[in-house]
Design an enzyme around this catalytic site. Structure first.
Site, PDB file in Angstrom:
ATOM      1  N   HIS A 270       0.852  -1.281   0.088  1.00 54.11           N
ATOM      2  CA  HIS A 270       0.064   0.127  -0.237  1.00 54.11           C
ATOM      3  C   HIS A 270       0.912   1.286   0.143  1.00 54.11           C
ATOM      4  O   HIS A 270       0.478   2.263  -0.762  1.00 54.11           O
ATOM      5  CB  HIS A 270      -0.978   0.039   1.078  1.00 54.11           C
ATOM      6  CG  HIS A 270      -1.848   1.106   1.445  1.00 54.11           C
ATOM      7  ND1 HIS A 270      -3.037   1.067   1.026  1.00 54.11           N
ATOM      8  CD2 HIS A 270      -1.477   2.286   1.863  1.00 54.11           C
ATOM      9  CE1 HIS A 270      -3.668   2.415   1.241  1.00 54.11           C
ATOM     10  NE2 HIS A 270      -2.642   3.113   1.999  1.00 54.11           N
ATOM     11  N   GLU A 271       1.844   1.378   1.047  1.00 51.67           N
ATOM     12  CA  GLU A 271       2.567   2.547   1.136  1.00 51.67           C
ATOM     13  C   GLU A 271       3.675   2.663  -0.182  1.00 51.67           C
ATOM     14  O   GLU A 271       3.963   3.681  -0.601  1.00 51.67           O
ATOM     15  CB  GLU A 271       3.271   2.303   2.239  1.00 51.67           C
ATOM     16  CG  GLU A 271       2.596   2.561   3.592  1.00 51.67           C
ATOM     17  CD  GLU A 271       1.564   3.494   3.731  1.00 51.67           C
ATOM     18  OE1 GLU A 271       1.929   4.602   3.276  1.00 51.67           O
ATOM     19  OE2 GLU A 271       0.628   3.586   4.481  1.00 51.67           O
ATOM     20  N   HIS A 274       1.845   4.776  -2.700  1.00 48.85           N
ATOM     21  CA  HIS A 274       2.229   6.287  -2.302  1.00 48.85           C
ATOM     22  C   HIS A 274       3.581   6.619  -2.823  1.00 48.85           C
ATOM     23  O   HIS A 274       3.651   7.957  -3.378  1.00 48.85           O
ATOM     24  CB  HIS A 274       1.848   6.516  -0.912  1.00 48.85           C
ATOM     25  CG  HIS A 274       0.532   6.401  -0.432  1.00 48.85           C
ATOM     26  ND1 HIS A 274      -0.315   7.486  -0.638  1.00 48.85           N
ATOM     27  CD2 HIS A 274      -0.164   5.986   0.591  1.00 48.85           C
ATOM     28  CE1 HIS A 274      -1.547   6.985  -0.285  1.00 48.85           C
ATOM     29  NE2 HIS A 274      -1.554   6.059   0.744  1.00 48.85           N
ATOM     30  N   GLU A 300      -4.398   8.342  -2.754  1.00 51.01           N
ATOM     31  CA  GLU A 300      -4.928   6.964  -2.137  1.00 51.01           C
ATOM     32  C   GLU A 300      -5.189   6.031  -3.163  1.00 51.01           C
ATOM     33  O   GLU A 300      -5.082   4.866  -3.194  1.00 51.01           O
ATOM     34  CB  GLU A 300      -6.021   7.244  -1.276  1.00 51.01           C
ATOM     35  CG  GLU A 300      -6.400   6.242  -0.357  1.00 51.01           C
ATOM     36  CD  GLU A 300      -5.207   5.752   0.656  1.00 51.01           C
ATOM     37  OE1 GLU A 300      -5.119   4.775   1.006  1.00 51.01           O
ATOM     38  OE2 GLU A 300      -4.631   6.873   1.187  1.00 51.01           O
TER      39      GLU A 300
END
Length: 504
Positions: A270-271, A274, A300
């Site tokens: 997930h990160e 980003h 996001e």
């Protein structure tokens, strides 16, 4: 409106001065970012008083640079000028920032920055102690300061809307609320159907403990496989995973649960999403709006794309399961089907948002948005937040948190701001829309199955990252996908995926 000889003579000077000011602003903000990252990752607990003063001072410097009368003069000089699209976008973004900051007293900016920094430490201590009352006074002061700032920006507008526009300036709140209505109508009965009629999915990763160092090397291996640029990034741990950075320095954090290695792995992926957005911004535009990410919701969408459409896909587990086995002993007999099912298991009884599955995740977000808005608008006293939180958890998910640490203290976000939780769902919806558009150009599953992630990164950079803030949010979504934001792709995606998984 025509452009006079005087405009043409003045425009280059005014624009270049504005651009120089933008770069100075960015450098101050990035310095603040590094200090904020350090507070959450490496700073000793006792460093908070000094760090609060440091960040307060930097926020004052940033504010003074932005509201300087000269900035207003340069913007006025450029009003109506016939600028190329990219320059017009730079002026649009800086004009918006200048106008929103102009009415906010510098003293309030300093107080808010100082209190945010102090509140981050208070929240962390309160969560560790499972004691909401320890955080409540700081939270009450935070809301007062944020609402005071919102009234300074626009005294005639609802403070919640003003705060929402901090993180999502060009996506109407009404659009977001319509999407929430669509998701509520569709997801609640789907989750209930899974609970009542769905088959029981395997949980091959449960029932044992996993060494933190082995989990760390697994997260590093995942970042390697996805193509993380280690010369411009790093991996650390934090109590709440996040990314901080820019196109030259993108810092990923994760956290490790000894009983659930999927938690850290998915958080890391997930990160990574980003981080890869930050790293995909054009180097040459660093310090300008063209070198900055578009919005919280768009950001996001990148993390949710990589976490859900890649990390939770069957193709990814066909590729990555051998690596998991190498790093985590005892999983030699786990099959791809079992791993794929486990990583997509719907668990309404889970009280933690960042550990939630793709479906119940949005009920966690909805709960936060409703509490957030009631608190900002003065309908929910701070001392009633834990009870209201638990009531809504029981109503939406049928589960009551066993502690405040599992309930209203689980997220750090109120230490930073309010009216932002919507963007997690906006990101998920946009991620599905981007995934659908990407599949018209790429054989996504084949690429993932072979571990060939560069074409996927390149597609996202071409359609999203490289534009920076050239377009408004709604414009960027149309440029990237060919149509306005819609929940249709997300609903179609989850309906097909989870009905198949649960044999519905």
């Amino acid at each position: 409106m025509g452009v006079t000889d005087e405009d043409q003579a003045a425009e280059p000077g005014a624009y270049e001065r504005l651009l120089d000011r933008s770069r100075k602003l960015a450098n101050v903000r990035q310095a603040s970012m590094v200090l904020a990252w350090d507070q959450r990752v490496t700073m000793p607990d006792g460093g908070t008083p000094a760090r609060a003063e440091q960040l307060s001072t930097l926020s004052s410097v940033e504010h003074d640079l932005l509201v300087d009368d000269a900035v207003g003069e340069w913007l006025e000089t450029l009003r109506g000028a016939d600028l190329p699209d990219e320059r017009a976008a730079v002026v649009r973004e800086l004009r918006r920032e200048h106008q929103r900051a102009a009415g906010v007293p510098a003293e309030l900016v300093e107080r808010l920055a100082r209190h945010r920094t102090e509140s981050q430490q208070v929240w962390q201590e309160a969560k560790e102690a499972d004691d909401f009352e320890r955080f409540a006074p700081a939270l009450a002061e935070l809301i007062d300061l944020h609402c005071e700032r919102a009234r300074a920006i626009d005294p005639a507008e609802n403070p919640y809307r003003v705060l929402f526009e901090d993180a999502e300036p060009y996506l109407p709140l009404e659009t977001v609320e319509r999407i929430f209505d669509d998701l509520r109508e569709h997801l609640v009965p789907l989750i209930e159907e899974i609970r009542e009629r769905g088959r029981d999915l395997p949980s091959p990763f449960r029932g044992r403990e996993y060494d933190e160092e082995r989990q760390r090397t697994l997260s590093e291996a995942a970042l390697d496989a996805l193509g993380f640029e280690w010369d411009r990034g790093r991996l650390d741990t934090a109590s709440h995973p996040f990314v901080a950075g820019n196109q030259f320095d993108a810092r990923v954090t994760t956290r490790f649960d000894p009983e659930d290695p999927l938690d850290a792995l998915l958080a890391t992926i997930h990160e990574f999403g980003h981080a890869t957005y930050q790293l995909g911004l054009p180097d040459e535009e660093y310090g300008t709006p063209l070198g900055a990410s578009r919005s919280s919701g768009v950001h996001e969408s990148q993390s949710r794309f990589w976490e859900n459409h890649v990390g939770r896909s069957r193709a990814f587990w066909e590729f990555f399961l051998p690596t998991v086995r190498e790093h985590l002993p005892g999983l030699e007999d786990v099959t791809v089907d079992e791993a794929y099912a486990a990583v997509n298991r719907v668990d309404p009884d889970n009280p933690i948002r960042v550990e939630a599955d793709e479906l119940t995740y949005h009920l966690h977000v909805l709960l936060r948005c409703e509490i957030d808005r009631a608190f900002v608008e003065g309908h929910l006293p701070v001392e009633e937040i834990p009870e209201e939180w638990n009531r809504k958890m029981e109503s939406y998910l049928g589960v009551s948190p066993e502690s405040d640490a599992e309930g209203c203290l689980q997220d750090t976000h109120w230490s930073s701001g309010f009216a932002r939780f919507q963007n997690y769902t906006v990101g998920s919806v946009l991620a599905a829309q981007l995934d659908a558009a990407m599949r018209e150009d790429l054989a996504v599953d084949d690429l993932v199955r072979e571990g060939e992630f560069a074409p996927i990164r390149d597609w996202l950079t071409e359609h999203v990252h490289r534009h920076g803030q050239r377009y408004t949010t709604e414009e960027l979504i149309e440029v990237a996908t060919g149509e306005p934001l819609t929940a249709d792709y997300f609903l179609s995606y989850v309906d097909g995926k989870f009905r198949d998984l649960y044999d519905l």
